[in-house]
Design a protein around this motif. Structure first.
Motif, PDB file in Angstrom:
ATOM      1  N   HIS A  32      42.273  31.436  36.924  1.00 58.15           N
ATOM      2  CA  HIS A  32      43.262  32.460  37.290  1.00 58.15           C
ATOM      3  C   HIS A  32      42.637  33.850  37.439  1.00 58.15           C
ATOM      4  O   HIS A  32      42.879  34.517  38.461  1.00 58.15           O
ATOM      5  N   PRO A  33      41.839  34.315  36.484  1.00 59.51           N
ATOM      6  CA  PRO A  33      41.195  35.622  36.673  1.00 59.51           C
ATOM      7  C   PRO A  33      40.273  35.649  37.897  1.00 59.51           C
ATOM      8  O   PRO A  33      40.185  36.668  38.593  1.00 59.51           O
ATOM      9  N   ALA A  34      39.610  34.537  38.184  1.00 63.39           N
ATOM     10  CA  ALA A  34      38.730  34.482  39.352  1.00 63.39           C
ATOM     11  C   ALA A  34      39.531  34.579  40.646  1.00 63.39           C
ATOM     12  O   ALA A  34      39.131  35.282  41.586  1.00 63.39           O
ATOM     13  N   LEU A  35      40.678  33.904  40.708  1.00 60.91           N
ATOM     14  CA  LEU A  35      41.532  33.984  41.889  1.00 60.91           C
ATOM     15  C   LEU A  35      42.041  35.403  42.079  1.00 60.91           C
ATOM     16  O   LEU A  35      42.033  35.939  43.194  1.00 60.91           O
ATOM     17  N   GLU A  36      42.483  36.041  41.008  1.00 61.86           N
ATOM     18  CA  GLU A  36      42.946  37.426  41.103  1.00 61.86           C
ATOM     19  C   GLU A  36      41.827  38.344  41.593  1.00 61.86           C
ATOM     20  O   GLU A  36      42.052  39.216  42.434  1.00 61.86           O
ATOM     21  N   PHE A  37      40.611  38.149  41.090  1.00 63.65           N
ATOM     22  CA  PHE A  37      39.473  38.950  41.522  1.00 63.65           C
ATOM     23  C   PHE A  37      39.242  38.791  43.026  1.00 63.65           C
ATOM     24  O   PHE A  37      39.076  39.771  43.752  1.00 63.65           O
ATOM     25  N   MET A  38      39.237  37.537  43.499  1.00 62.29           N
ATOM     26  CA  MET A  38      38.980  37.317  44.923  1.00 62.29           C
ATOM     27  C   MET A  38      40.082  37.910  45.796  1.00 62.29           C
ATOM     28  O   MET A  38      39.791  38.457  46.862  1.00 62.29           O
ATOM     29  N   GLN A  39      41.328  37.844  45.343  1.00 56.27           N
ATOM     30  CA  GLN A  39      42.407  38.441  46.121  1.00 56.27           C
ATOM     31  C   GLN A  39      42.230  39.945  46.216  1.00 56.27           C
ATOM     32  O   GLN A  39      42.387  40.529  47.293  1.00 56.27           O
ATOM     33  N   ARG A  40      41.875  40.593  45.098  1.00 56.59           N
ATOM     34  CA  ARG A  40      41.641  42.048  45.121  1.00 56.59           C
ATOM     35  C   ARG A  40      40.414  42.409  45.947  1.00 56.59           C
ATOM     36  O   ARG A  40      40.354  43.480  46.536  1.00 56.59           O
ATOM     37  N   ALA A  41      39.423  41.510  45.998  1.00 58.29           N
ATOM     38  CA  ALA A  41      38.177  41.775  46.724  1.00 58.29           C
ATOM     39  C   ALA A  41      38.302  41.482  48.219  1.00 58.29           C
ATOM     40  O   ALA A  41      37.360  41.714  48.962  1.00 58.29           O
ATOM     41  N   GLY A  42      39.436  40.947  48.642  1.00 61.70           N
ATOM     42  CA  GLY A  42      39.652  40.707  50.066  1.00 61.70           C
ATOM     43  C   GLY A  42      39.157  39.365  50.579  1.00 61.70           C
ATOM     44  O   GLY A  42      39.047  39.173  51.786  1.00 61.70           O
ATOM     45  N   VAL A  43      38.864  38.443  49.676  1.00 59.87           N
ATOM     46  CA  VAL A  43      38.461  37.101  50.102  1.00 59.87           C
ATOM     47  C   VAL A  43      39.717  36.396  50.617  1.00 59.87           C
ATOM     48  O   VAL A  43      40.747  36.393  49.932  1.00 59.87           O
ATOM     49  N   PRO A  44      39.661  35.821  51.815  1.00 63.99           N
ATOM     50  CA  PRO A  44      40.838  35.115  52.330  1.00 63.99           C
ATOM     51  C   PRO A  44      41.309  34.041  51.350  1.00 63.99           C
ATOM     52  O   PRO A  44      40.502  33.333  50.749  1.00 63.99           O
ATOM     53  N   ARG A  45      42.630  33.938  51.190  1.00 61.30           N
ATOM     54  CA  ARG A  45      43.211  33.014  50.220  1.00 61.30           C
ATOM     55  C   ARG A  45      42.745  31.575  50.456  1.00 61.30           C
ATOM     56  O   ARG A  45      42.476  30.848  49.511  1.00 61.30           O
ATOM     57  N   GLU A  46      42.649  31.175  51.712  1.00 58.21           N
ATOM     58  CA  GLU A  46      42.207  29.816  52.039  1.00 58.21           C
ATOM     59  C   GLU A  46      40.812  29.546  51.462  1.00 58.21           C
ATOM     60  O   GLU A  46      40.564  28.486  50.891  1.00 58.21           O
ATOM     61  N   ILE A  47      39.922  30.500  51.591  1.00 57.82           N
ATOM     62  CA  ILE A  47      38.570  30.351  51.063  1.00 57.82           C
ATOM     63  C   ILE A  47      38.602  30.331  49.542  1.00 57.82           C
ATOM     64  O   ILE A  47      37.957  29.495  48.906  1.00 57.82           O
ATOM     65  N   ALA A  48      39.355  31.252  48.948  1.00 54.35           N
ATOM     66  CA  ALA A  48      39.430  31.334  47.491  1.00 54.35           C
ATOM     67  C   ALA A  48      39.929  30.015  46.896  1.00 54.35           C
ATOM     68  O   ALA A  48      39.337  29.488  45.948  1.00 54.35           O
ATOM     69  N   LEU A  49      40.982  29.471  47.457  1.00 52.14           N
ATOM     70  CA  LEU A  49      41.532  28.219  46.928  1.00 52.14           C
ATOM     71  C   LEU A  49      40.585  27.053  47.150  1.00 52.14           C
ATOM     72  O   LEU A  49      40.424  26.203  46.272  1.00 52.14           O
ATOM     73  N   ARG A  50      39.929  27.011  48.307  1.00 50.34           N
ATOM     74  CA  ARG A  50      38.982  25.924  48.571  1.00 50.34           C
ATOM     75  C   ARG A  50      37.837  25.956  47.566  1.00 50.34           C
ATOM     76  O   ARG A  50      37.452  24.927  47.015  1.00 50.34           O
ATOM     77  N   VAL A  51      37.322  27.142  47.292  1.00 52.78           N
ATOM     78  CA  VAL A  51      36.203  27.273  46.351  1.00 52.78           C
ATOM     79  C   VAL A  51      36.642  26.902  44.941  1.00 52.78           C
ATOM     80  O   VAL A  51      35.956  26.144  44.247  1.00 52.78           O
ATOM     81  N   LEU A  52      37.777  27.404  44.504  1.00 54.65           N
ATOM     82  CA  LEU A  52      38.219  27.170  43.138  1.00 54.65           C
ATOM     83  C   LEU A  52      38.694  25.742  42.895  1.00 54.65           C
ATOM     84  O   LEU A  52      38.609  25.244  41.784  1.00 54.65           O
ATOM     85  N   CYS A  53      39.172  25.078  43.940  1.00 54.94           N
ATOM     86  CA  CYS A  53      39.697  23.728  43.779  1.00 54.94           C
ATOM     87  C   CYS A  53      38.681  22.646  44.097  1.00 54.94           C
ATOM     88  O   CYS A  53      38.967  21.463  43.915  1.00 54.94           O
ATOM     89  N   SER A  54      37.508  23.024  44.567  1.00 53.50           N
ATOM     90  CA  SER A  54      36.509  22.038  44.986  1.00 53.50           C
ATOM     91  C   SER A  54      35.148  22.338  44.387  1.00 53.50           C
ATOM     92  O   SER A  54      34.213  22.711  45.095  1.00 53.50           O
ATOM     93  N   PRO A  55      34.990  22.189  43.085  1.00 50.02           N
ATOM     94  CA  PRO A  55      33.705  22.532  42.466  1.00 50.02           C
ATOM     95  C   PRO A  55      32.529  21.704  42.979  1.00 50.02           C
ATOM     96  O   PRO A  55      31.388  22.136  42.892  1.00 50.02           O
ATOM     97  N   LEU A  56      32.776  20.536  43.555  1.00 51.40           N
ATOM     98  CA  LEU A  56      31.683  19.736  44.098  1.00 51.40           C
ATOM     99  C   LEU A  56      31.012  20.416  45.287  1.00 51.40           C
ATOM    100  O   LEU A  56      29.870  20.109  45.616  1.00 51.40           O
ATOM    101  N   PHE A  57      31.738  21.349  45.932  1.00 49.15           N
ATOM    102  CA  PHE A  57      31.203  22.015  47.107  1.00 49.15           C
ATOM    103  C   PHE A  57      30.624  23.390  46.796  1.00 49.15           C
ATOM    104  O   PHE A  57      30.235  24.108  47.706  1.00 49.15           O
ATOM    105  N   HIS A  58      30.546  23.766  45.530  1.00 49.85           N
ATOM    106  CA  HIS A  58      29.959  25.061  45.176  1.00 49.85           C
ATOM    107  C   HIS A  58      28.500  25.082  45.575  1.00 49.85           C
ATOM    108  O   HIS A  58      27.778  24.098  45.436  1.00 49.85           O
TER     109      HIS A  58
END
Length: 68
Positions: A32-58
């Motif tokens: 949750h804090p990471a998602l909030e950070f990315m939203q404030r930093a201007g990372v597109p929501r689609e990218i933020a959710l893909r990264v946070l929900c898919s740790p195999l692709f980090h």
């Protein structure tokens, strides 16, 4: 280097850096804090959710031997 639009390409250095910062936040404080950070930093929501929900692709470090 991967072409844009492929799963392994990075859109830009700023977004990539913010995503890397967010992954460090995940390790320390959770998703949750990471998602909030990315939203404030201007990372597109689609990218933020893909990264946070898919740790195999980090990404694990820079793949190039020498920076540009």
């Amino acid at each position: 280097m991967a072409e844009r639009g492929t799963p392994r390409s990075r859109a830009d250095a700023t977004t990539a850096a913010r995503v890397e910062d967010a992954l460090r936040i995940v390790e320390a404080d959770g998703i949750h804090p990471a998602l909030e950070f990315m939203q404030r930093a201007g990372v597109p929501r689609e990218i933020a959710l893909r990264v946070l929900c898919s740790p195999l692709f980090h990404r694990h470090g820079e793949r190039r031997r020498n920076p540009r």
